[in-house]
Design a protein around this motif. Structure first.
Motif, PDB file in Angstrom:
ATOM      1  N   ASP A 100     -43.243   8.633  56.431  1.00 24.52           N
ATOM      2  CA  ASP A 100     -44.075   9.028  55.287  1.00 24.52           C
ATOM      3  C   ASP A 100     -44.287   7.833  54.349  1.00 24.52           C
ATOM      4  N   ASP A 101     -43.191   7.060  54.125  1.00 27.15           N
ATOM      5  CA  ASP A 101     -43.315   5.874  53.282  1.00 27.15           C
ATOM      6  C   ASP A 101     -44.251   4.845  53.912  1.00 27.15           C
ATOM      7  N   ILE A 102     -44.153   4.686  55.245  1.00 33.93           N
ATOM      8  CA  ILE A 102     -45.017   3.722  55.937  1.00 33.93           C
ATOM      9  C   ILE A 102     -46.487   4.106  55.751  1.00 33.93           C
ATOM     10  N   ALA A 103     -46.777   5.399  55.900  1.00 35.77           N
ATOM     11  CA  ALA A 103     -48.142   5.868  55.750  1.00 35.77           C
ATOM     12  C   ALA A 103     -48.645   5.629  54.318  1.00 35.77           C
ATOM     13  N   LYS A 104     -47.767   5.893  53.355  1.00 39.44           N
ATOM     14  CA  LYS A 104     -48.169   5.721  51.964  1.00 39.44           C
ATOM     15  C   LYS A 104     -48.337   4.245  51.612  1.00 39.44           C
ATOM     16  N   MET A 105     -47.484   3.420  52.192  1.00 37.83           N
ATOM     17  CA  MET A 105     -47.645   1.992  51.954  1.00 37.83           C
ATOM     18  C   MET A 105     -48.979   1.501  52.511  1.00 37.83           C
ATOM     19  N   ALA A 106     -49.316   2.005  53.693  1.00 34.15           N
ATOM     20  CA  ALA A 106     -50.590   1.601  54.281  1.00 34.15           C
ATOM     21  C   ALA A 106     -51.777   2.076  53.443  1.00 34.15           C
ATOM     22  N   HIS A 107     -51.585   3.235  52.783  1.00 38.11           N
ATOM     23  CA  HIS A 107     -52.679   3.798  51.983  1.00 38.11           C
ATOM     24  C   HIS A 107     -52.756   3.175  50.596  1.00 38.11           C
ATOM     25  N   TYR A 108     -51.571   2.983  49.969  1.00 41.10           N
ATOM     26  CA  TYR A 108     -51.576   2.551  48.571  1.00 41.10           C
ATOM     27  C   TYR A 108     -51.517   1.028  48.396  1.00 41.10           C
ATOM     28  N   LEU A 109     -50.880   0.349  49.316  1.00 40.79           N
ATOM     29  CA  LEU A 109     -50.620  -1.059  49.116  1.00 40.79           C
ATOM     30  C   LEU A 109     -51.567  -1.913  49.932  1.00 40.79           C
ATOM     31  N   LYS A 110     -52.823  -1.796  49.668  1.00 42.16           N
ATOM     32  CA  LYS A 110     -53.847  -2.547  50.406  1.00 42.16           C
ATOM     33  C   LYS A 110     -54.158  -3.866  49.697  1.00 42.16           C
ATOM     34  N   SER A 127     -39.117   7.204  40.032  1.00 48.49           N
ATOM     35  CA  SER A 127     -39.518   8.587  40.287  1.00 48.49           C
ATOM     36  C   SER A 127     -39.481   9.470  39.043  1.00 48.49           C
ATOM     37  N   ASN A 128     -38.702   9.095  38.036  1.00 50.31           N
ATOM     38  CA  ASN A 128     -38.573   9.932  36.836  1.00 50.31           C
ATOM     39  C   ASN A 128     -39.384   9.418  35.647  1.00 50.31           C
ATOM     40  N   LEU A 129     -40.319   8.525  35.907  1.00 47.25           N
ATOM     41  CA  LEU A 129     -41.100   7.936  34.810  1.00 47.25           C
ATOM     42  C   LEU A 129     -42.430   8.638  34.582  1.00 47.25           C
ATOM     43  N   GLY A 130     -42.698   9.673  35.368  1.00 49.43           N
ATOM     44  CA  GLY A 130     -43.935  10.416  35.171  1.00 49.43           C
ATOM     45  C   GLY A 130     -45.166   9.728  35.730  1.00 49.43           C
ATOM     46  N   LEU A 131     -44.968   8.733  36.567  1.00 51.84           N
ATOM     47  CA  LEU A 131     -46.108   8.040  37.164  1.00 51.84           C
ATOM     48  C   LEU A 131     -46.617   8.802  38.380  1.00 51.84           C
ATOM     49  N   SER A 132     -47.888   8.627  38.688  1.00 51.80           N
ATOM     50  CA  SER A 132     -48.417   9.212  39.917  1.00 51.80           C
ATOM     51  C   SER A 132     -47.768   8.498  41.096  1.00 51.80           C
ATOM     52  N   GLU A 133     -47.852   9.136  42.250  1.00 57.10           N
ATOM     53  CA  GLU A 133     -47.250   8.537  43.435  1.00 57.10           C
ATOM     54  C   GLU A 133     -47.857   7.164  43.727  1.00 57.10           C
ATOM     55  N   GLU A 134     -49.158   7.079  43.578  1.00 58.68           N
ATOM     56  CA  GLU A 134     -49.824   5.797  43.829  1.00 58.68           C
ATOM     57  C   GLU A 134     -49.322   4.723  42.876  1.00 58.68           C
ATOM     58  N   LYS A 135     -49.191   5.081  41.588  1.00 55.73           N
ATOM     59  CA  LYS A 135     -48.708   4.117  40.600  1.00 55.73           C
ATOM     60  C   LYS A 135     -47.264   3.715  40.890  1.00 55.73           C
ATOM     61  N   GLN A 136     -46.455   4.689  41.351  1.00 53.44           N
ATOM     62  CA  GLN A 136     -45.073   4.366  41.695  1.00 53.44           C
ATOM     63  C   GLN A 136     -45.019   3.338  42.817  1.00 53.44           C
ATOM     64  N   PHE A 137     -45.804   3.558  43.855  1.00 49.04           N
ATOM     65  CA  PHE A 137     -45.805   2.627  44.979  1.00 49.04           C
ATOM     66  C   PHE A 137     -46.312   1.249  44.548  1.00 49.04           C
ATOM     67  N   GLN A 138     -47.351   1.233  43.731  1.00 43.31           N
ATOM     68  CA  GLN A 138     -47.894  -0.054  43.303  1.00 43.31           C
ATOM     69  C   GLN A 138     -46.913  -0.800  42.405  1.00 43.31           C
ATOM     70  N   ALA A 139     -46.250  -0.060  41.512  1.00 40.44           N
ATOM     71  CA  ALA A 139     -45.261  -0.695  40.637  1.00 40.44           C
ATOM     72  C   ALA A 139     -44.073  -1.204  41.437  1.00 40.44           C
ATOM     73  N   ALA A 140     -43.626  -0.404  42.402  1.00 38.65           N
ATOM     74  CA  ALA A 140     -42.509  -0.825  43.251  1.00 38.65           C
ATOM     75  C   ALA A 140     -42.889  -2.059  44.060  1.00 38.65           C
ATOM     76  N   TRP A 141     -44.124  -2.101  44.525  1.00 38.40           N
ATOM     77  CA  TRP A 141     -44.595  -3.251  45.295  1.00 38.40           C
ATOM     78  C   TRP A 141     -44.646  -4.506  44.430  1.00 38.40           C
ATOM     79  N   ALA A 142     -45.102  -4.352  43.201  1.00 41.40           N
ATOM     80  CA  ALA A 142     -45.148  -5.496  42.294  1.00 41.40           C
ATOM     81  C   ALA A 142     -43.739  -6.020  42.037  1.00 41.40           C
ATOM     82  N   SER A 143     -42.793  -5.108  41.847  1.00 38.27           N
ATOM     83  CA  SER A 143     -41.412  -5.513  41.612  1.00 38.27           C
ATOM     84  C   SER A 143     -40.828  -6.182  42.859  1.00 38.27           C
ATOM     85  N   PHE A 144     -41.148  -5.645  44.013  1.00 35.26           N
ATOM     86  CA  PHE A 144     -40.635  -6.214  45.262  1.00 35.26           C
ATOM     87  C   PHE A 144     -41.187  -7.621  45.489  1.00 35.26           C
TER      88      PHE A 144
END
Length: 241
Positions: A231-241, A103-120
């Motif tokens: 909110d996280d579920i909705a964002k995951m559905a939107h960003y992590l396709k 959250s403190n890396l200056g990434l957009s929300e979409e990039k944060q979710f995608q990066a977190a997904w890649a790490s997961f």
């Protein structure tokens, strides 16, 4: 189910409630209550608190309640409910922890979710987003179950504490109507009953207000948790396709 590691509960609590948020104090144990024992869900439900009577509200006035707040004891309780329902292996919370670290890396929300997904995916060896949404929905189900248990404890507290006082109030009012028709010699008994009625009215008003406020605090805390998960579920559905 065995008691969860307290560190897991603290970690989960930090996902939803920040130390500086008003009305919360992480690390503070729930306040003990003198409430009657009622059936509990998987984690012990905080019982609506009742304290000694204070100021008296005139007869006929409704108890005054204010909007609920995120209560520290309910926040810790719900975090422990989630910890007790945390399955083995990486799931939604591990994803959320990774997401928070970005959250403190200056990434957009979409990039944060995608990066977190890649790490997961690297951690869990999973390529299916449903492992996150399913476990997140599982946590919501656990919170809903706990909410049902809390609602039952509220109804029990209202019935046993306020209901008993209301029954006594009705009995004394009937008694006074009868005493008023008798001789002057029983006037002292009427006065004593009248004084007790005044006290009971104040107790009913205060206890009702406190229990109702406690319920509103729980509901607000519950919504605070579930809204973030949804909110996280909705964002995951939107960003992590």
């Amino acid at each position: 189910m065995p008691e969860p590691d307290k560190s897991i509960g603290r970690k989960i609590l930090s996902f939803f409630v920040k130390d500086e948020e008003p009305g919360t104090a992480t690390g503070t144990p729930p306040v003990a209550s003198s409430a009657p024992v009622v059936p509990r869900p998987s984690a012990s439900v905080p019982t609506p608190g009742v304290t000694s009577p204070g100021s008296v509200t005139p007869v006929g006035e409704s108890p005054v309640s204010t909007p609920g707040t995120v209560d520290s004891k309910f926040a810790e309780h719900l975090a422990n409910v989630l910890a007790q329902n945390n399955p083995p292996g990486p799931d939604y919370f591990e994803f959320r922890e990774t997401l928070r670290s970005l959250s403190n890396l200056g990434l957009s929300e979409e990039k944060q979710f995608q990066a977190a997904w890649a790490s997961f995916k690297a951690l869990a060896g999973s390529v299916d987003v449903t492992v996150l949404t399913n476990t997140a929905n599982g946590y919501i189900a656990a919170l809903n179950k706990d909410r049902d248990g809390f609602a039952k404890s509220v109804e029990t507290a209202l019935a046993e504490r306020v209901g008993g006082l209301q029954n006594e109030q009705k009995r004394l009012q009937t008694d006074n109507e009868s005493l008023a028709k008798q001789l002057v010699e029983i006037q002292k008994q009427i006065d004593a009953n009248t004084n007790r009625l005044t006290a009971i009215t104040g107790e009913i008003t205060e206890q009702s207000a406190k229990i109702t406020q406690n319920r509103q605090n729980y509901e607000t805390t519950f919504a605070h948790f579930t809204d973030q998960i949804k909110d996280d579920i909705a964002k995951m559905a939107h960003y992590l396709k």
